[in-house]
Design a protein around this motif. Sequence first.
Motif, PDB file in Angstrom:
ATOM      1  N   UNK A 297     -10.141 -18.105  57.784  1.00  0.00           N
ATOM      2  CA  UNK A 297      -9.344 -18.807  58.792  1.00  0.00           C
ATOM      3  C   UNK A 297      -8.005 -19.274  58.227  1.00  0.00           C
ATOM      4  N   UNK A 298      -7.893 -19.286  56.914  1.00  0.00           N
ATOM      5  CA  UNK A 298      -6.635 -19.709  56.303  1.00  0.00           C
ATOM      6  C   UNK A 298      -5.585 -18.607  56.330  1.00  0.00           C
ATOM      7  N   UNK A 299      -6.007 -17.384  56.672  1.00  0.00           N
ATOM      8  CA  UNK A 299      -5.043 -16.288  56.676  1.00  0.00           C
ATOM      9  C   UNK A 299      -4.270 -16.280  57.988  1.00  0.00           C
TER      10      UNK A 299
ATOM     11  N   UNK B  72     -20.151 -20.285  55.147  1.00  0.00           N
ATOM     12  CA  UNK B  72     -18.946 -21.111  55.151  1.00  0.00           C
ATOM     13  C   UNK B  72     -17.738 -20.429  54.534  1.00  0.00           C
ATOM     14  N   UNK B  73     -17.926 -19.199  54.017  1.00  0.00           N
ATOM     15  CA  UNK B  73     -16.794 -18.450  53.462  1.00  0.00           C
ATOM     16  C   UNK B  73     -15.718 -18.223  54.538  1.00  0.00           C
TER      17      UNK B  73
ATOM     18  N   UNK C  51     -14.158 -20.187  56.087  1.00  0.00           N
ATOM     19  CA  UNK C  51     -13.043 -21.114  55.873  1.00  0.00           C
ATOM     20  C   UNK C  51     -11.854 -20.383  55.265  1.00  0.00           C
ATOM     21  N   UNK C  52     -12.137 -19.534  54.296  1.00  0.00           N
ATOM     22  CA  UNK C  52     -11.084 -18.791  53.604  1.00  0.00           C
ATOM     23  C   UNK C  52     -10.406 -17.810  54.571  1.00  0.00           C
TER      24      UNK C  52
ATOM     25  N   UNK D  65     -10.057 -29.635  54.989  1.00  0.00           N
ATOM     26  CA  UNK D  65     -10.145 -28.662  56.084  1.00  0.00           C
ATOM     27  C   UNK D  65      -9.242 -29.083  57.242  1.00  0.00           C
TER      28      UNK D  65
ATOM     29  N   UNK E 291       1.937 -12.368  54.207  1.00  0.00           N
ATOM     30  CA  UNK E 291       2.949 -13.417  54.380  1.00  0.00           C
ATOM     31  C   UNK E 291       4.363 -12.852  54.511  1.00  0.00           C
TER      32      UNK E 291
ATOM     33  N   UNK F 146      -8.222 -25.752  59.503  1.00  0.00           N
ATOM     34  CA  UNK F 146      -9.423 -25.008  59.883  1.00  0.00           C
ATOM     35  C   UNK F 146     -10.454 -25.911  60.535  1.00  0.00           C
TER      36      UNK F 146
ATOM     37  N   UNK G  67     -15.074 -20.748  46.609  1.00  0.00           N
ATOM     38  CA  UNK G  67     -14.997 -19.562  47.451  1.00  0.00           C
ATOM     39  C   UNK G  67     -13.854 -18.699  46.953  1.00  0.00           C
TER      40      UNK G  67
ATOM     41  N   UNK H 109      -1.993 -23.388  62.865  1.00  0.00           N
ATOM     42  CA  UNK H 109      -2.634 -22.928  61.629  1.00  0.00           C
ATOM     43  C   UNK H 109      -1.940 -21.707  61.032  1.00  0.00           C
TER      44      UNK H 109
ATOM     45  N   UNK I 195     -17.402 -25.618  59.753  1.00  0.00           N
ATOM     46  CA  UNK I 195     -17.523 -24.764  58.592  1.00  0.00           C
ATOM     47  C   UNK I 195     -18.666 -25.287  57.740  1.00  0.00           C
ATOM     48  N   UNK I 196     -19.616 -24.417  57.488  1.00  0.00           N
ATOM     49  CA  UNK I 196     -20.832 -24.890  56.832  1.00  0.00           C
ATOM     50  C   UNK I 196     -20.668 -24.946  55.320  1.00  0.00           C
TER      51      UNK I 196
END
Lengths: 336, 266
Positions: free
Chosen positions: B94-96, B88-89, B91-92, A73, A131, A78, A111, A97, B263-264
Amino acid sequence: MPDLPAAAAHPAPADPIVDVRGLGRSFTVSEGPFLRRTRRTVHAVADVGFTVPRGAIVGYLGPNGAGKSTTMKMLTGILSPSSGTVRVAGLEPARQRTRLAARIGVVFGQRTTLWWDLPLRDSLALTRHLYHVPATDHARRLAELTELLELGPFLRTPVRQLSLGQRMRGDLTAALLHDPELLVLDEPTIGLDVVSKSTIREFLLKLNAERGTTILLTTHDLGDVERLCRRVMVIDHGRLAFDGDIAALRDSAPAPRTLVVDLAAPTAPITVAGARCVAVEGPRQWLELDANPAAVIAAVAAEHEVADLTLREPDIEEVVADLYRRPAGERGRITA
Amino acid sequence: MRVLFAVFSYELRRFSTYRVATAAGVFTNSVFGVINAMVLLAVFDAKPEINGYVAEDAVLQVFVAQAMIGPVAIFGPPLDLADRIRTGEIAVDLLRPVHPLLWWLAHDLGRAAFSLAFRSAPTFTVGLLVFALPPPAAPEQWAGFAAAILLATLVGFGLRYLYAISGFWLMDTRGVHATAWLLGTFASGMVLPLVLFPDAMAQVLRLLPFAALVQVPAEILMDKATLPGGTIAGGLAYQAAWAAALIAIGTLLTARATRKVVVQGG
């Protein structure tokens, strides 16, 4: 499998793609009943440092709760580190980020980034806008990945109806359509059957070999590690317990190698210098080695009529289990 | 922008796959609207005019309210974001490379647009037909109403975004949502037009963002003097101010949350 064009699309300049120094992350945990709640600081990651050169495949191992996901992470931006520095593709993940997102692909095995109720191809189409990939590049890469990962039969199927293996291949495609330099995988084969695992491993090897994509993966599946990783890092209690190649990992473990000897006829347990007989079963004997196998083999062959010999490496699972079990004081840091 | 439009259209399409839920929504909104209207007709039977409202106005507001349930989601659903923070999903997400607030706004506008076409429009039409209401004639009332629906949707999103991201600090947002749904129901003019509340209370409720969800859009459609500033423009300005304020707070809290985010779940 067809070839991925543009071999080594990501050339390998000298600077490492991942550079982690003195990285730490602590959390405050509240415990106990409401009125007597106490606060405690947990160091999920403490003083971890490593670099990953471009083009490598590195496994990041550790028992549950060791700090693997926390590290991932922080690498992907994140989660901000409590201490130390992280640079990924020359960027500072937590502060950059969004820029980093365009340079890396990430798959969290547990996930999904896919749209649950829509066909897989819709989620994949979205990555083009996400992107800013030119339409022709997107179409070409989608066609390649569709073929390599055999997505064809379920591109039009809503994601909720996909099997876990299909979904994982879909997630991998979504993470790769923008052609990232670094692919971060957090338990990519979790819950998959043998065939699906193998498909994904072969794909990753090909991706690495032909496009030069750097791969950093965490896993509990040591089959992944043996098949994919030239180098492994083991984290335990938030600290790096090992960093080196698989052979060095084996050497680091006290689990000895075993020589299995098939004799022409049953005899008394063999006694030679540098080995200890641990089992006898008819003409077959198991010798635990603590010296150079060549010398032991020569000595055994000189004294006995040998029908067959097998040298057994300690199972990587045993080595890692042993490393996890070692008490914290002895664990120290082994770097090979 | 392209990506947000794509997200919007995917959500619109996603909701179009829930056909039974949509039909059930139209049915319950229409039935509840009829019952609610009958109760208000009884009230106005005793007193023909209350604070500038007559019986037809009250019934029209009931169906504006029933039509708005979908787009502004006063009774939920919560944004999927709430659940994603809990599990905690997030996390995904926040990656965008897209701001989370814009991402979820595009999501919610997709849902609202579908809801407006396939839930609000039929429900509103049912109300007009059952009670033989003459629809307002002036084009500026309709234009104002269209803008009011969009602004109400933004206010509804702004509120629900705040409820959802409270999960970064609270770990579970069910209490927040339950309280908010209850407060929203009464403070928005959903069940009772705010003109029927005691004066002092109505004045306080008219300052809160909830009035922007139903009361103000209904008054814009009817061009009532009780609007903020007494005009349609005043009503729209009030809605726009709340939408801007809520979205600004949401942006600020998102920045704070992502800085301290925990993030849980592994």
